[in-house]
Design an enzyme around this catalytic site. Structure first.
Site, PDB file in Angstrom:
ATOM      1  CE  LYS A 118      -1.883   3.029   2.019  1.00 41.58           C
ATOM      2  NZ  LYS A 118      -1.738   4.469   1.675  1.00 41.58           N
ATOM      3  CD  GLU A 125      12.507   4.773   9.082  1.00 42.54           C
ATOM      4  OE1 GLU A 125      12.153   5.696   9.873  1.00 42.54           O
ATOM      5  OE2 GLU A 125      12.715   4.955   7.881  1.00 42.54           O
ATOM      6  CB  CYS A 152      13.177   8.536   8.058  1.00 43.73           C
ATOM      7  SG  CYS A 152      14.011   7.520   6.856  1.00 43.73           S
ATOM      8  CD  GLU A 206      10.499  12.590  11.323  1.00 38.85           C
ATOM      9  OE1 GLU A 206      11.417  11.849  10.968  1.00 38.85           O
ATOM     10  OE2 GLU A 206       9.305  12.248  11.314  1.00 38.85           O
TER      11      GLU A 206
HETATM   12  O1  TXE Z   1       2.581  10.171   7.611  1.00 43.73           O
HETATM   13  P1  TXE Z   1       1.774   8.830   7.837  1.00 43.73           P
HETATM   14  P2  TXE Z   1       2.130  11.565   6.984  1.00 43.73           P
HETATM   15  C1  TXE Z   1       6.524  11.716   9.460  1.00 43.73           C
HETATM   16  C2  TXE Z   1       7.000  13.126   9.213  1.00 43.73           C
HETATM   17  C3  TXE Z   1       5.791  13.784   8.620  1.00 43.73           C
HETATM   18  C4  TXE Z   1       4.686  13.109   9.379  1.00 43.73           C
HETATM   19  C5  TXE Z   1       3.309  13.120   8.748  1.00 43.73           C
HETATM   20  O2  TXE Z   1       7.351  13.733  10.446  1.00 43.73           O
HETATM   21  O3  TXE Z   1       5.796  15.181   8.827  1.00 43.73           O
HETATM   22  O4  TXE Z   1       5.109  11.776   9.507  1.00 43.73           O
HETATM   23  O5  TXE Z   1       3.336  12.502   7.455  1.00 43.73           O
HETATM   24  C6  TXE Z   1      -0.318   5.380   5.671  1.00 43.73           C
HETATM   25  N1  TXE Z   1      -3.339   2.843   8.968  1.00 43.73           N
HETATM   26  N2  TXE Z   1       6.941  10.803   8.393  1.00 43.73           N
HETATM   27  O6  TXE Z   1       0.857  12.034   7.591  1.00 43.73           O
HETATM   28  O7  TXE Z   1       0.360   9.093   8.209  1.00 43.73           O
HETATM   29  C7  TXE Z   1      -0.303   6.464   4.631  1.00 43.73           C
HETATM   30  O8  TXE Z   1      -1.292   6.227   3.643  1.00 43.73           O
HETATM   31  C8  TXE Z   1      -2.442   2.369   8.097  1.00 43.73           C
HETATM   32  C9  TXE Z   1       8.184  10.116   8.616  1.00 43.73           C
HETATM   33  O9  TXE Z   1       2.122  11.453   5.523  1.00 43.73           O
HETATM   34  O10 TXE Z   1       2.570   8.027   8.805  1.00 43.73           O
HETATM   35  C10 TXE Z   1       1.117   6.333   4.092  1.00 43.73           C
HETATM   36  O11 TXE Z   1       1.168   5.240   3.162  1.00 43.73           O
HETATM   37  N3  TXE Z   1      -1.718   3.166   7.297  1.00 43.73           N
HETATM   38  C11 TXE Z   1       8.460   9.112   7.616  1.00 43.73           C
HETATM   39  C12 TXE Z   1       1.922   5.975   5.358  1.00 43.73           C
HETATM   40  O12 TXE Z   1       0.961   5.479   6.283  1.00 43.73           O
HETATM   41  C13 TXE Z   1      -1.915   4.491   7.369  1.00 43.73           C
HETATM   42  C14 TXE Z   1       7.877   9.168   6.294  1.00 43.73           C
HETATM   43  C15 TXE Z   1       2.674   7.120   5.996  1.00 43.73           C
HETATM   44  O13 TXE Z   1       1.776   8.129   6.391  1.00 43.73           O
HETATM   45  C16 TXE Z   1      -2.852   5.041   8.265  1.00 43.73           C
HETATM   46  C17 TXE Z   1       6.622   9.889   6.226  1.00 43.73           C
HETATM   47  C18 TXE Z   1      -3.587   4.155   9.093  1.00 43.73           C
HETATM   48  N4  TXE Z   1      -4.472   4.579   9.989  1.00 43.73           N
HETATM   49  C19 TXE Z   1       6.220  10.695   7.255  1.00 43.73           C
HETATM   50  N5  TXE Z   1      -2.816   6.398   8.140  1.00 43.73           N
HETATM   51  C20 TXE Z   1       9.727   8.333   7.711  1.00 43.73           C
HETATM   52  N6  TXE Z   1       9.934   7.585   8.788  1.00 43.73           N
HETATM   53  O14 TXE Z   1      10.509   8.354   6.794  1.00 43.73           O
HETATM   54  C21 TXE Z   1      -1.887   6.687   7.188  1.00 43.73           C
HETATM   55  N7  TXE Z   1      -1.349   5.537   6.712  1.00 43.73           N
END
Ligand code: TXE
Length: 489
Positions: free
Chosen positions: A184, A259, A293, A391
């Site tokens: 996904k 992660e 990240c 972050e």
């Molecule tokens: O992340 P999400 P977001 C951090 C970074 C950023 C913040 C918000 O600080 O500012 O997160 O980003 C899926 N059940 N990182 O809102 O929500 C979503 O569709 C299952 C750090 O975009 O964590 C996407 O595929 N899945 C980071 C994935 O989760 C769900 C990289 C990431 O989205 C879900 C990105 C749910 N309930 C953001 N809700 C890193 N570690 O590199 C969302 N998703």
């Protein structure tokens, strides 16, 4: 030259769900619009999967695992992965253009991601038939050995910041061990995942081995994490979503690899090689506009070197420019208006409470609808300040002075995260002491690799998550160790 936007209908005609080796529409008919972050324009749309589509994808993966894909010998799996690697290398230019369009990544960085994806397939192709067990000494009359077995169907929820690289480090490792995958991708960045599904299928990957289900996090993402037919979930994203994914998977006792980002320190002692360190300090902090990240977003500098480093960083930050992905600027736009608003709020807080040392530029002529943020450097930041603790995921960097080794470690370890750390010093004893004392999944000595190469195990401690991807360690995450005990007398 035909713009990538016009090529999308040829590359991905319907942009549907890829389930069981075929394209299909979402059963509920939902679609999600895809925006170009460099311009704010809508470029196409993708399918929004429902929970019923997830059921289909998991069933297709299970059928492949129990059927043709599960029967492929490790060496043949390796050959297949190598074929996919070659196909990705061959198509890497348009994959990079597609990524640059979809996520606003400077085209040079997008090319590096496409090459890294080919390299993941290559690395794991070579590993597929080299995962050995052990023989264990036991009691007289017994022979005991271990073997690694696939888990079954693995679910992968990946974010939007490095779609190709994160697909590589988790999906490819899972396939290598013979698992069947349901992927996904992030709703903000799904196009290259769909393209990889197409390339892999054309290269001969059996139907159902790799299923790609696009959709929202709360819908398709949650349905995948909570699915009883999944045997493992790999998630990269925010701490908040990661813990909800872990809770959903826990309902069926499904293991997870998480992660969850970080606030990684780059530590410079007075004896550091400044000329060697400077370009890496900046790159590690603002690569992918800080949406990394493992961004080295906290720069800790020993007092004697502090004024010089702040002055040199100030010069460099002033020269940084954010611009459209196709122009290959030092920084692209942020992924979305929401992410820009989030980052701007941190900058506003910093402006009120901290010392602004430098601010870069937005390129003249950058489209007004793009989500650009000029990079920012704050100096003399108290280690406990929100900008030094949270972050931000944007081009916002804090510089913190310290006195001596003990304080450096205390500040470096003083956040809930622990993903990557870097130490710049010529003192060999100090290098090794800090490598031991720093709370991080990776420590770089006189270097910074923002996660490092394909070969290097990667993952966090503390709130940065648990489990390891990349390198041979990922193969352990995506397999189960079986112990066979034979009593032969
Ligand atoms: O992340 P999400 P977001 C951090 C970074 C950023 C913040 C918000 O600080 O500012 O997160 O980003 C899926 N059940 N990182 O809102 O929500 C979503 O569709 C299952 C750090 O975009 O964590 C996407 O595929 N899945 C980071 C994935 O989760 C769900 C990289 C990431 O989205 C879900 C990105 C749910 N309930 C953001 N809700 C890193 N570690 O590199 C969302 N998703």
């Amino acid at each position: 030259m035909v713009a990538m936007r016009e090529k999308i209908p040829d590359i991905l005609p319907d942009r549907g769900l890829f389930i069981g080796g075929a394209w299909r529409e979402s059963s509920a008919g939902g679609r999600i619009e895809v925006e170009n972050p460099s311009t704010g324009e809508m470029v196409c749309d993708i399918a929004d999967a429902s929970a019923a589509d997830l059921d289909e994808a998991v069933s297709a993966a299970r059928a492949a695992f129990d059927g043709p894909w599960g029967a492929v010998a490790p060496a043949d799996r390796g050959r297949l992965l190598m074929k996919i690697s070659s196909a990705i290398a061959e198509h890497h230019e348009w994959l990079a253009e597609l990524e640059a369009l979809d996520v606003g990544k400077p085209i040079g960085e997008a090319r590096a991601d496409a090459r890294a994806l080919a390299r993941y397939f290559e690395f794991y192709a070579g590993a597929a038939d080299k995962v050995h067990g052990a023989t264990l000494p036991y009691l007289p009359g017994y022979s005991v050995f271990t073997q690694r077995e696939p888990l079954g169907v693995t679910g992968h929820i990946i974010p939007w910041n490095y779609p190709m690289q994160i697909l590589g480090r988790s999906v490819v490792a899972a396939l290598t061990m013979g698992n069947a995958v349901v992927l996904k991708p992030a709703e903000l960045a799904s196009l290259t995942s769909l393209a990889v599904a197409r390339i892999a299928h054309e290269a001969g990957l059996p139907a159902g081995a790799l299923n790609v289900v696009t959709g929202s996090g709360a819908g398709a993402g949650h349905a995948l994490a909570a699915h009883p037919g999944i045997n493992h979930v790999s998630f990269t994203g925010s701490l908040r979503t990661g813990t909800s994914v872990q809770a959903a998977a826990a309902a069926h006792a499904v293991p997870v690899t998480l992660e969850l980002g970080g606030k990684s320190p780059q530590i410079l002692f007075d004896d550091a090689d400044v000329d060697q360190a400077l370009p890496l300090l900046v790159k590690a902090a603002v690569q992918n506009a800080g949406q990394t990240c493992s961004a080295g977003s906290r720069i800790l500098v020993e007092r004697g070197l502090y004024p010089l480093i702040v002055a040199r960083l100030t010069e460099r930050f002033r020269a940084l420019e954010a611009g459209p992905a196709t122009a290959d600027p030092p920084l692209g736009p942020l992924i979305s208006a929401k992410q820009r608003a989030r980052v701007e709020a941190y900058i506003e807080l910093g402006r009120c409470e901290l010392t602004l040392a430098a601010r870069g530029e937005i390129a003249p002529g950058a489209p007004s609808g793009g989500h650009y943020v000029a990079p920012v450097l704050f100096a003399d930041v108290p280690p406990g300040h929100r900008l030094a603790q949270e972050e931000i995921f944007g081009p916002v960097v804090v510089v913190i002075p310290f006195d001596g080794e003990r304080e450096a470690v205390q500040i470096a370890n003083g956040t809930p995260y622990g993903l990557v750390a870097a130490v710049w010093t010529r003192d060999g004893g100090r290098q090794l002491r800090l490598a031991k004392q720093l709370k991080a999944g990776q420590v770089f000595l006189n270097d910074y690799g923002a996660g490092g190469g394909v070969e290097l195990p990667f993952g966090g401690v503390g709130r940065s998550g648990h489990g390891r991807e990349k390198g041979m360690a990922a193969l352990e995450s995506f397999s189960a160790l079986k112990t066979v005990v034979a009593h032969h007398g």
